[in-house]
Write a protein that holds these residues in place. Sequence first.
Motif, PDB file in Angstrom:
ATOM      1  N   THR A  13      -0.209  29.063  20.184  1.00 41.40           N
ATOM      2  CA  THR A  13       0.309  30.408  19.890  1.00 41.40           C
ATOM      3  C   THR A  13      -0.552  31.492  20.530  1.00 41.40           C
ATOM      4  OG1 THR A  13      -0.941  30.354  17.824  1.00 41.40           O
ATOM      5  CG2 THR A  13       1.394  29.772  17.682  1.00 41.40           C
ATOM      6  N   LEU A  15      -2.889  33.376  23.819  1.00 41.23           N
ATOM      7  CA  LEU A  15      -2.618  33.917  25.163  1.00 41.23           C
ATOM      8  C   LEU A  15      -2.600  32.806  26.219  1.00 41.23           C
ATOM      9  CD1 LEU A  15      -2.530  36.471  27.097  1.00 41.23           C
ATOM     10  CD2 LEU A  15      -5.020  36.266  27.186  1.00 41.23           C
ATOM     11  N   LEU A  16      -3.683  32.056  26.317  1.00 40.84           N
ATOM     12  CA  LEU A  16      -3.756  30.994  27.330  1.00 40.84           C
ATOM     13  C   LEU A  16      -2.947  29.775  26.900  1.00 40.84           C
ATOM     14  CD1 LEU A  16      -4.913  29.789  29.933  1.00 40.84           C
ATOM     15  CD2 LEU A  16      -6.919  29.069  28.609  1.00 40.84           C
ATOM     16  N   ARG A  36      -0.721  26.850  13.106  1.00 41.23           N
ATOM     17  CA  ARG A  36      -1.352  27.011  11.798  1.00 41.23           C
ATOM     18  C   ARG A  36      -0.321  27.385  10.741  1.00 41.23           C
ATOM     19  NH1 ARG A  36      -7.065  29.850  12.114  1.00 41.23           N
ATOM     20  NH2 ARG A  36      -6.237  31.352  13.602  1.00 41.23           N
ATOM     21  N   ASP A  58      -4.508  22.686  11.188  1.00 43.05           N
ATOM     22  CA  ASP A  58      -5.634  23.533  11.576  1.00 43.05           C
ATOM     23  C   ASP A  58      -6.690  22.573  12.117  1.00 43.05           C
ATOM     24  OD1 ASP A  58      -8.195  25.027  11.181  1.00 43.05           O
ATOM     25  OD2 ASP A  58      -6.873  26.503  10.275  1.00 43.05           O
ATOM     26  N   ILE A  59      -7.423  22.960  13.147  1.00 38.16           N
ATOM     27  CA  ILE A  59      -8.395  21.994  13.691  1.00 38.16           C
ATOM     28  C   ILE A  59      -9.579  21.771  12.747  1.00 38.16           C
ATOM     29  CG2 ILE A  59      -7.732  22.336  16.115  1.00 38.16           C
ATOM     30  CD1 ILE A  59     -10.427  23.787  16.493  1.00 38.16           C
ATOM     31  N   SER A 109     -11.736  23.849  25.001  1.00 38.97           N
ATOM     32  CA  SER A 109     -11.460  25.268  25.232  1.00 38.97           C
ATOM     33  C   SER A 109     -12.682  25.913  25.885  1.00 38.97           C
ATOM     34  CB  SER A 109     -11.103  25.962  23.905  1.00 38.97           C
ATOM     35  OG  SER A 109     -10.470  27.183  24.176  1.00 38.97           O
ATOM     36  N   PHE A 111     -12.681  27.155  29.774  1.00 40.95           N
ATOM     37  CA  PHE A 111     -11.957  28.218  30.486  1.00 40.95           C
ATOM     38  C   PHE A 111     -12.816  29.453  30.769  1.00 40.95           C
ATOM     39  CE2 PHE A 111      -8.887  25.927  27.690  1.00 40.95           C
ATOM     40  CZ  PHE A 111      -8.270  25.213  28.701  1.00 40.95           C
ATOM     41  N   ARG A 129     -19.754  27.004  23.337  1.00 46.50           N
ATOM     42  CA  ARG A 129     -19.020  25.997  24.126  1.00 46.50           C
ATOM     43  C   ARG A 129     -19.970  24.897  24.597  1.00 46.50           C
ATOM     44  NH1 ARG A 129     -16.326  30.232  23.365  1.00 46.50           N
ATOM     45  NH2 ARG A 129     -14.041  30.165  23.420  1.00 46.50           N
ATOM     46  N   GLY A 149     -13.565  30.933  36.022  1.00 43.69           N
ATOM     47  CA  GLY A 149     -14.157  32.267  36.224  1.00 43.69           C
ATOM     48  C   GLY A 149     -13.650  33.228  35.172  1.00 43.69           C
ATOM     49  N   PHE A 151     -10.646  35.866  33.770  1.00 44.73           N
ATOM     50  CA  PHE A 151      -9.225  36.182  33.913  1.00 44.73           C
ATOM     51  C   PHE A 151      -9.075  37.540  34.608  1.00 44.73           C
ATOM     52  CE2 PHE A 151      -8.031  33.831  29.704  1.00 44.73           C
ATOM     53  CZ  PHE A 151      -7.948  32.628  30.380  1.00 44.73           C
TER      54      PHE A 151
HETATM   55  N1  LIG Z   1     -12.314  33.288  31.423  1.00 45.94           N
HETATM   56  C1  LIG Z   1     -11.871  34.351  30.778  1.00 45.94           C
HETATM   57  O1  LIG Z   1     -11.892  35.492  31.293  1.00 45.94           O
HETATM   58  C2  LIG Z   1     -11.322  34.196  29.410  1.00 45.94           C
HETATM   59  C3  LIG Z   1     -10.785  35.313  28.748  1.00 45.94           C
HETATM   60  C4  LIG Z   1     -10.214  35.148  27.492  1.00 45.94           C
HETATM   61  C5  LIG Z   1     -10.201  33.893  26.894  1.00 45.94           C
HETATM   62  N2  LIG Z   1     -10.764  32.841  27.566  1.00 45.94           N
HETATM   63  C6  LIG Z   1     -10.819  31.518  26.948  1.00 45.94           C
HETATM   64  O2  LIG Z   1      -9.524  30.957  26.810  1.00 45.94           O
HETATM   65  C7  LIG Z   1      -9.455  30.205  25.600  1.00 45.94           C
HETATM   66  C8  LIG Z   1      -8.274  30.691  24.768  1.00 45.94           C
HETATM   67  O3  LIG Z   1      -8.463  32.069  24.499  1.00 45.94           O
HETATM   68  P1  LIG Z   1      -7.223  33.036  24.189  1.00 45.94           P
HETATM   69  O4  LIG Z   1      -7.640  34.403  24.610  1.00 45.94           O
HETATM   70  O5  LIG Z   1      -5.961  32.446  24.713  1.00 45.94           O
HETATM   71  O6  LIG Z   1      -7.236  32.995  22.600  1.00 45.94           O
HETATM   72  P2  LIG Z   1      -6.199  33.648  21.579  1.00 45.94           P
HETATM   73  O7  LIG Z   1      -5.102  34.361  22.268  1.00 45.94           O
HETATM   74  O8  LIG Z   1      -7.025  34.394  20.578  1.00 45.94           O
HETATM   75  O9  LIG Z   1      -5.572  32.359  20.853  1.00 45.94           O
HETATM   76  C9  LIG Z   1      -6.364  31.518  20.110  1.00 45.94           C
HETATM   77  C10 LIG Z   1      -5.525  30.362  19.624  1.00 45.94           C
HETATM   78  O10 LIG Z   1      -6.365  29.504  18.827  1.00 45.94           O
HETATM   79  C11 LIG Z   1      -5.692  29.234  17.624  1.00 45.94           C
HETATM   80  N3  LIG Z   1      -6.665  28.909  16.591  1.00 45.94           N
HETATM   81  C12 LIG Z   1      -7.733  29.627  16.191  1.00 45.94           C
HETATM   82  N4  LIG Z   1      -8.383  28.996  15.210  1.00 45.94           N
HETATM   83  C13 LIG Z   1      -7.718  27.846  14.984  1.00 45.94           C
HETATM   84  C14 LIG Z   1      -7.884  26.764  14.095  1.00 45.94           C
HETATM   85  N5  LIG Z   1      -8.898  26.745  13.195  1.00 45.94           N
HETATM   86  N6  LIG Z   1      -7.003  25.733  14.136  1.00 45.94           N
HETATM   87  C15 LIG Z   1      -5.982  25.747  15.015  1.00 45.94           C
HETATM   88  N7  LIG Z   1      -5.759  26.744  15.890  1.00 45.94           N
HETATM   89  C16 LIG Z   1      -6.613  27.785  15.869  1.00 45.94           C
HETATM   90  C17 LIG Z   1      -4.914  30.519  17.330  1.00 45.94           C
HETATM   91  O11 LIG Z   1      -3.933  30.287  16.369  1.00 45.94           O
HETATM   92  P3  LIG Z   1      -3.251  31.534  15.551  1.00 45.94           P
HETATM   93  O12 LIG Z   1      -2.186  32.089  16.467  1.00 45.94           O
HETATM   94  O13 LIG Z   1      -2.701  30.870  14.342  1.00 45.94           O
HETATM   95  O14 LIG Z   1      -4.345  32.515  15.263  1.00 45.94           O
HETATM   96  C18 LIG Z   1      -4.346  30.785  18.711  1.00 45.94           C
HETATM   97  O15 LIG Z   1      -3.249  29.934  18.970  1.00 45.94           O
HETATM   98  C19 LIG Z   1     -10.819  30.368  24.909  1.00 45.94           C
HETATM   99  O16 LIG Z   1     -11.667  29.311  25.250  1.00 45.94           O
HETATM  100  C20 LIG Z   1     -11.346  31.644  25.531  1.00 45.94           C
HETATM  101  O17 LIG Z   1     -12.749  31.753  25.539  1.00 45.94           O
HETATM  102  C21 LIG Z   1     -11.292  32.968  28.803  1.00 45.94           C
END
Ligand SMILES: NC(=O)c1ccc[n+]([C@@H]2O[C@H](COP(=O)([O-])OP(=O)(O)OC[C@H]3O[C@@H](n4cnc5c(N)ncnc54)[C@H](OP(=O)(O)O)[C@@H]3O)[C@@H](O)[C@H]2O)c1
Length: 299
Positions: A13, A15-16, A36, A58-59, A109, A111, A129, A149, A151
């Motif tokens: 659910t 962003l990535l 969740r 939930d993880i 996770s 990335f 991480r 790198g 986003f």
């Molecule tokens: N390289 C970059 O520039 C960059 C930038 C941003 C993110 N990232 C990385 O990309 C990855 C994903 O980030 P994102 O921005 O896509 O995150 P996000 O939009 O905040 O989404 C997080 C996801 O994790 C789920 N989640 C959180 N806690 C959980 C749990 N206890 N059990 C099951 N699911 C859970 C959330 O579920 P809910 O919807 O229920 O909350 C949601 O689906 C991360 O590793 C982040 O560090 C990288």
Amino acid sequence: MSAFPKIFVAGATGLLGGQIVQALLDQGAPVRALVRRGTGEEKKTALRGGGVELVEGDITDPAGQLAEAVGDAAIVISAVQGGPEVIVDGQANLVRAAEKAGAQRFIPSDFAFDLTKLDDGDNFMIDWRRQAATARAGTSLEVVSVLNGAFYEVMTGFMGLIDWQQGTLSHWGDPDQPLDLTSVNDTAAYTAAVALDPAATGTLRFAGEVMSMRQFHEAVERGSGRTLRLRHLGTADDLRVEIARQAALTRNPFDYVALQYQWCMVSGKAKFDSLDNARYPQVTPLPLTDFVHGTAPTP
Ligand SMILES: NC(=O)c1ccc[n+]([C@@H]2O[C@H](COP(=O)([O-])OP(=O)(O)OC[C@H]3O[C@@H](n4cnc5c(N)ncnc54)[C@H](OP(=O)(O)O)[C@@H]3O)[C@@H](O)[C@H]2O)c1
């Protein structure tokens, strides 16, 4: 029946994660997603409509229960975000559950930029991480880490570099230091390619663009049609001092985490030494200029 093994995605659910699910579906892979309890019907309907099998959990659930959720999936992708209870303990729990369920591979996770080159304290979110990697050492699963790198979305948004109203692009460090950048969509496409590649192993590094801040500035100007004044805020060492100054003033490290991400990049410490883009020629990353053209506010 699909030619691909079933893939379990945690964080679908997000962003990535949402885009990883879409990239897998585009390839015809069967996907089971963990959602969740309390996830809105709209998100669930959208996932189901795409052909995703949903399972609630939930993880951080007990590993036995989570193993049932993983079920017959062979590959587990984690795209979760959160604190150490999610990134370190939750992902360790997910690995145990995946082992119990009989899965073969795990994509954590990560990335990010090259987190293998960083030290504790460089960036507290990256520390988690690396702690997660230590926590799963010895797992029977094959762990494949995908690094991308920064986003494009983060470089043009969350980092706070661009001020469209003031017409400035502010940066720290050497303007000619190369940086690794990839859109969320292309990161998802590479992750799906890795997941569906049985020979993928270890840490794989991808970048949609490798460009200096000077080139980033030019690309943002070209893509947006706007002129932005490039402001140099100080050296990478000055940035480290600024991070320490801010850290002394707040109890909330999220206040300065964007600066820690910038330092890891502009210092060159987390720069990729090589790229694995050529392994997946079917992924053609979006140029940053085109991304900015589609997302920048209209002048
Ligand atoms: N390289 C970059 O520039 C960059 C930038 C941003 C993110 N990232 C990385 O990309 C990855 C994903 O980030 P994102 O921005 O896509 O995150 P996000 O939009 O905040 O989404 C997080 C996801 O994790 C789920 N989640 C959180 N806690 C959980 C749990 N206890 N059990 C099951 N699911 C859970 C959330 O579920 P809910 O919807 O229920 O909350 C949601 O689906 C991360 O590793 C982040 O560090 C990288």
